[in-house]
Design an enzyme around this catalytic site. Sequence first.
Site, PDB file in Angstrom:
ATOM      1  N   ASP A  47      60.495 106.235 136.286  1.00 54.65           N
ATOM      2  CA  ASP A  47      60.432 105.367 135.111  1.00 54.65           C
ATOM      3  C   ASP A  47      59.175 104.491 135.213  1.00 54.65           C
ATOM      4  OD1 ASP A  47      62.829 104.233 132.956  1.00 54.65           O
ATOM      5  OD2 ASP A  47      61.049 102.987 133.294  1.00 54.65           O
ATOM      6  N   ASN A 102      71.993 105.573 128.136  1.00 55.03           N
ATOM      7  CA  ASN A 102      72.106 104.667 127.002  1.00 55.03           C
ATOM      8  C   ASN A 102      72.112 105.499 125.723  1.00 55.03           C
ATOM      9  OD1 ASN A 102      71.965 102.420 128.740  1.00 55.03           O
ATOM     10  ND2 ASN A 102      69.729 102.482 128.715  1.00 55.03           N
ATOM     11  N   GLY A 155      71.441 100.385 123.858  1.00 59.92           N
ATOM     12  CA  GLY A 155      70.191  99.981 124.501  1.00 59.92           C
ATOM     13  C   GLY A 155      69.193 101.107 124.654  1.00 59.92           C
ATOM     14  N   GLN A 156      69.370 102.193 123.886  1.00 58.95           N
ATOM     15  CA  GLN A 156      68.442 103.324 123.995  1.00 58.95           C
ATOM     16  C   GLN A 156      67.153 103.011 123.246  1.00 58.95           C
ATOM     17  OE1 GLN A 156      69.987 107.053 122.506  1.00 58.95           O
ATOM     18  NE2 GLN A 156      68.311 108.234 123.418  1.00 58.95           N
ATOM     19  N   HIS A 213      68.173 111.176 128.099  1.00 54.38           N
ATOM     20  CA  HIS A 213      67.758 110.988 129.492  1.00 54.38           C
ATOM     21  C   HIS A 213      68.865 110.301 130.267  1.00 54.38           C
ATOM     22  CE1 HIS A 213      66.306 107.644 126.997  1.00 54.38           C
ATOM     23  NE2 HIS A 213      66.505 106.841 128.035  1.00 54.38           N
ATOM     24  N   LEU A 214      68.971 110.686 131.533  1.00 51.64           N
ATOM     25  CA  LEU A 214      69.852 109.994 132.473  1.00 51.64           C
ATOM     26  C   LEU A 214      68.976 109.109 133.330  1.00 51.64           C
ATOM     27  CD1 LEU A 214      72.133 112.933 133.710  1.00 51.64           C
ATOM     28  CD2 LEU A 214      72.553 111.332 131.831  1.00 51.64           C
ATOM     29  N   HIS A 215      69.359 107.833 133.458  1.00 54.45           N
ATOM     30  CA  HIS A 215      68.696 106.948 134.407  1.00 54.45           C
ATOM     31  C   HIS A 215      69.397 107.110 135.761  1.00 54.45           C
ATOM     32  CE1 HIS A 215      66.692 104.187 131.397  1.00 54.45           C
ATOM     33  NE2 HIS A 215      67.646 104.674 130.624  1.00 54.45           N
TER      34      HIS A 215
HETATM   35  P1  AMP Z   1      66.272 103.824 127.333  1.00 55.83           P
HETATM   36  O1  AMP Z   1      65.987 102.383 127.031  1.00 55.83           O
HETATM   37  O2  AMP Z   1      67.608 104.088 127.927  1.00 55.83           O
HETATM   38  O3  AMP Z   1      65.977 104.701 126.130  1.00 55.83           O
HETATM   39  O4  AMP Z   1      65.253 104.226 128.469  1.00 55.83           O
HETATM   40  C1  AMP Z   1      63.926 104.586 128.218  1.00 55.83           C
HETATM   41  C2  AMP Z   1      63.191 104.426 129.513  1.00 55.83           C
HETATM   42  O5  AMP Z   1      62.004 105.160 129.433  1.00 55.83           O
HETATM   43  C3  AMP Z   1      62.807 102.987 129.851  1.00 55.83           C
HETATM   44  O6  AMP Z   1      63.380 102.636 131.108  1.00 55.83           O
HETATM   45  C4  AMP Z   1      61.278 103.027 129.898  1.00 55.83           C
HETATM   46  O7  AMP Z   1      60.753 102.219 130.916  1.00 55.83           O
HETATM   47  C5  AMP Z   1      61.013 104.493 130.153  1.00 55.83           C
HETATM   48  N1  AMP Z   1      59.755 105.011 129.671  1.00 55.83           N
HETATM   49  C6  AMP Z   1      59.214 104.872 128.430  1.00 55.83           C
HETATM   50  N2  AMP Z   1      58.057 105.531 128.344  1.00 55.83           N
HETATM   51  C7  AMP Z   1      57.864 106.125 129.554  1.00 55.83           C
HETATM   52  C8  AMP Z   1      56.850 106.962 130.092  1.00 55.83           C
HETATM   53  N3  AMP Z   1      55.782 107.327 129.377  1.00 55.83           N
HETATM   54  N4  AMP Z   1      56.975 107.374 131.386  1.00 55.83           N
HETATM   55  C9  AMP Z   1      58.039 107.008 132.121  1.00 55.83           C
HETATM   56  N5  AMP Z   1      59.043 106.232 131.660  1.00 55.83           N
HETATM   57  C10 AMP Z   1      58.955 105.796 130.396  1.00 55.83           C
END
Ligand code: AMP
Length: 116
Positions: free
Chosen positions: A32, A89, A95-96, A102-104
């Site tokens: 991330d 999310n 909070g997406q 994507h899975l965190h």
């Molecule tokens: P969400 O808020 O659950 O949609 O998570 C999106 C995640 O993507 C956030 O934690 C961001 O920091 C991450 N993110 C956004 N753009 C990038 C990118 N270009 N490379 C890596 N992570 C990213």
Amino acid sequence: MPSEDCVFCRIAQGELPATVVHEDDRAMAFEDLNPQAPEHILVIPRRHTTSVASLEEEDRELAGHLVLVAARVARERGLDSSGYRVVANVGEEGGQTVPHLHLHVLGGRSMTWPPG
Ligand code: AMP
Ligand code: ZN
């Protein structure tokens, strides 16, 4: 959403840089950009789908694969014994911020519950 407008589609296609930690025919995992824990990895399907909420019955195998990739990445990064969190999310109140599933995978510190 056309893939050229989707940041994670562009990462999956190699058009945007990422620190990739796993790659296969269906999934990718990368660090991330704005980590919320010492270890913060995102696991995505290569094919665009918006979120957990957009998964269909035919995506059952893909959904399972993403979870297995999350567990594998966590294991490879030494998070198995301490534990970690896997989060998806969904939508605005979830909070997406990136509308590509994507899975965190978060680890390397104690997590709190409930999440914010
Ligand atoms: P969400 O808020 O659950 O949609 O998570 C999106 C995640 O993507 C956030 O934690 C961001 O920091 C991450 N993110 C956004 N753009 C990038 C990118 N270009 N490379 C890596 N992570 C990213
Ligand atoms: Zn996408």
